[in-house]
Design a protein around this motif. Structure first.
Motif, PDB file in Angstrom:
ATOM      1  N   LEU A 180      -9.258   0.858  -8.901  1.00 15.59           N
ATOM      2  CA  LEU A 180      -8.340   1.568  -8.011  1.00 15.59           C
ATOM      3  C   LEU A 180      -8.522   3.079  -8.147  1.00 15.59           C
ATOM      4  N   GLU A 181      -8.261   3.783  -7.067  1.00 12.33           N
ATOM      5  CA  GLU A 181      -8.316   5.246  -7.063  1.00 12.33           C
ATOM      6  C   GLU A 181      -6.884   5.793  -7.015  1.00 12.33           C
ATOM      7  N   TYR A 182      -6.761   7.107  -7.180  1.00 11.87           N
ATOM      8  CA  TYR A 182      -5.390   7.619  -7.325  1.00 11.87           C
ATOM      9  C   TYR A 182      -4.613   7.736  -6.016  1.00 11.87           C
ATOM     10  N   GLY A 183      -5.312   7.599  -4.871  1.00  9.64           N
ATOM     11  CA  GLY A 183      -4.567   7.514  -3.609  1.00  9.64           C
ATOM     12  C   GLY A 183      -3.762   6.228  -3.519  1.00  9.64           C
ATOM     13  N   THR A 184      -4.124   5.270  -4.347  1.00 15.78           N
ATOM     14  CA  THR A 184      -3.349   4.025  -4.474  1.00 15.78           C
ATOM     15  C   THR A 184      -2.419   4.091  -5.686  1.00 15.78           C
ATOM     16  N   LEU A 185      -2.954   4.571  -6.810  1.00 13.37           N
ATOM     17  CA  LEU A 185      -2.215   4.464  -8.075  1.00 13.37           C
ATOM     18  C   LEU A 185      -0.950   5.324  -8.112  1.00 13.37           C
ATOM     19  N   ILE A 186      -1.040   6.554  -7.619  1.00  8.91           N
ATOM     20  CA  ILE A 186       0.159   7.414  -7.703  1.00  8.91           C
ATOM     21  C   ILE A 186       1.285   6.884  -6.809  1.00  8.91           C
ATOM     22  N   PRO A 187       1.009   6.546  -5.540  1.00 11.06           N
ATOM     23  CA  PRO A 187       2.098   5.968  -4.745  1.00 11.06           C
ATOM     24  C   PRO A 187       2.648   4.658  -5.329  1.00 11.06           C
ATOM     25  N   PRO A 233      -6.109  -2.110  -1.277  1.00  9.61           N
ATOM     26  CA  PRO A 233      -6.632  -0.817  -0.820  1.00  9.61           C
ATOM     27  C   PRO A 233      -7.736  -0.969   0.228  1.00  9.61           C
ATOM     28  N   ILE A 234      -7.708  -0.068   1.196  1.00 10.14           N
ATOM     29  CA  ILE A 234      -8.767   0.055   2.204  1.00 10.14           C
ATOM     30  C   ILE A 234      -9.417   1.422   2.009  1.00 10.14           C
ATOM     31  N   ASP A 262      -6.732   4.464   1.312  1.00  9.20           N
ATOM     32  CA  ASP A 262      -6.801   5.398   0.181  1.00  9.20           C
ATOM     33  C   ASP A 262      -7.931   6.399   0.419  1.00  9.20           C
ATOM     34  N   THR A 263      -7.559   7.638   0.707  1.00  9.98           N
ATOM     35  CA  THR A 263      -8.565   8.670   1.029  1.00  9.98           C
ATOM     36  C   THR A 263      -9.285   9.193  -0.218  1.00  9.98           C
ATOM     37  N   HIS A 264      -8.989   8.602  -1.373  1.00  3.86           N
ATOM     38  CA  HIS A 264      -9.825   8.879  -2.563  1.00  3.86           C
ATOM     39  C   HIS A 264     -10.826   7.769  -2.811  1.00  3.86           C
TER      40      HIS A 264
END
Ligand SMILES: [Fe+2]
Length: 279
Positions: free
Chosen positions: A123-130, A143-144, A55-57
């Motif tokens: 969690l950040e949105y690079g995880t949440l949206i997908p 998440p990493i 997750d790049t966020h």
């Protein structure tokens, strides 16, 4: 023995949320939503237990980190783009056991790696949206983080460590590199008119060439250009997700060809796509 059953580069832009939730923007990213749903459909059909997302966020400044909590639930509003993404409700189970294995393999490979289980690690949105569109079947989420000061080489090594950990774990895993291609946000005075456009045409042309190399299976020349691509096209989170993905795939030994699941599209000035890499 565990297995990586699916590996893909994916997008997570807040315009996906706007497309679904914000009046005046209905349907602007339906193709990306459909692409994420297709990733989910394939993952479910292949019996995936856990989604691992780089997750790049989740940006970190030192070392390599995994969010190995048991689970998360709540309501997310982005601190980066609160006007574009707010009120996202979520409820997912985590995979602490696999998180520990990944940290162990990362450390064994010489990278300072940690798996965290403390409260407040959300969690950040690079995880949440997908996950909102791809995980309708109760798969675990792991998440990493993306280390914004990491090198391509370090992320290659970490990606290979993730693969070894998955194979030891007994899990069936989908690995998602959640980040953009080029990532130059449009400047403030034109940010709204660039909602569906690229900031710099040079970036679009490089992104399209990168996707051509992927789909033609020309992975070795892509890997040779990757360090310069990260710099010149302002890679999101140092493109740690992309380097990790190819590390997991086997780097220059990978012989597959990317399959485009969602055509290239610009969003707020950045370059986006969804491409699956068969294993
Ligand atoms: Fe992003």
């Amino acid at each position: 023995m565990g297995e990586v059953a699916l590996a893909a580069k994916i997008c997570h832009v807040p315009t996906i949320w706007m497309s679904e939730m914000i009046e005046g923007f209905e349907g602007i990213r339906q193709f990306a939503i459909d692409g994420l749903k297709e990733i989910g459909r394939r993952a479910e059909a292949r019996g995936v237990d856990t989604f691992i997302l780089c997750d790049t966020h989740w940006l970190v400044n030192q070392g390599f980190h995994v969010n190995g909590r048991d689970g998360w639930s709540g309501t997310f509003t982005s601190h980066e783009l609160p006007h574009m993404l707010n009120g996202l409700e979520y409820d997912y189970s985590g995979d602490p056991e696999l998180g520990d294995l990944i940290a162990e393999e990362g450390n064994a490979a010489g990278l300072k790696s940690r798996c965290h289980k403390m409260e407040g690690m959300n969690l950040e949105y690079g995880t949440l949206i997908p996950m909102r569109h791809a995980n309708h079947f109760g798969a675990k989420v792991l998440p990493i983080a993306a280390n914004q000061f990491s090198s391509v080489e370090e992320n290659r090594i970490f990606g290979a460590a993730v693969r070894r950990a998955v194979e030891k774990s007994g899990r069936r895993v989908a690995f998602l590199a959640s980040g953009s291609l080029s990532h130059e946000f449009a400047p403030n005075h034109i940010s709204q008119e660039k909602l569906n456009d690229i900031t710099d045409e040079f970036h679009r042309q490089v992104d399209l060439r990168v996707m051509q190399l992927w789909t033609e299976g020309q992975i070795e020349p892509f890997l040779r250009m990757l360090p310069t691509y990260v710099k010149l096209c302002q890679g999101e989170g140092a493109m740690a997700d992309t380097s990790m993905l190819f590390g997991l795939l086997g780097w220059d030994q990978y012989r597959g060809k990317g399959e485009v699941i969602c055509d290239y599209f610009p969003s707020s000035g950045t370059g986006q796509t969804i491409v699956e890499f068969p294993l």
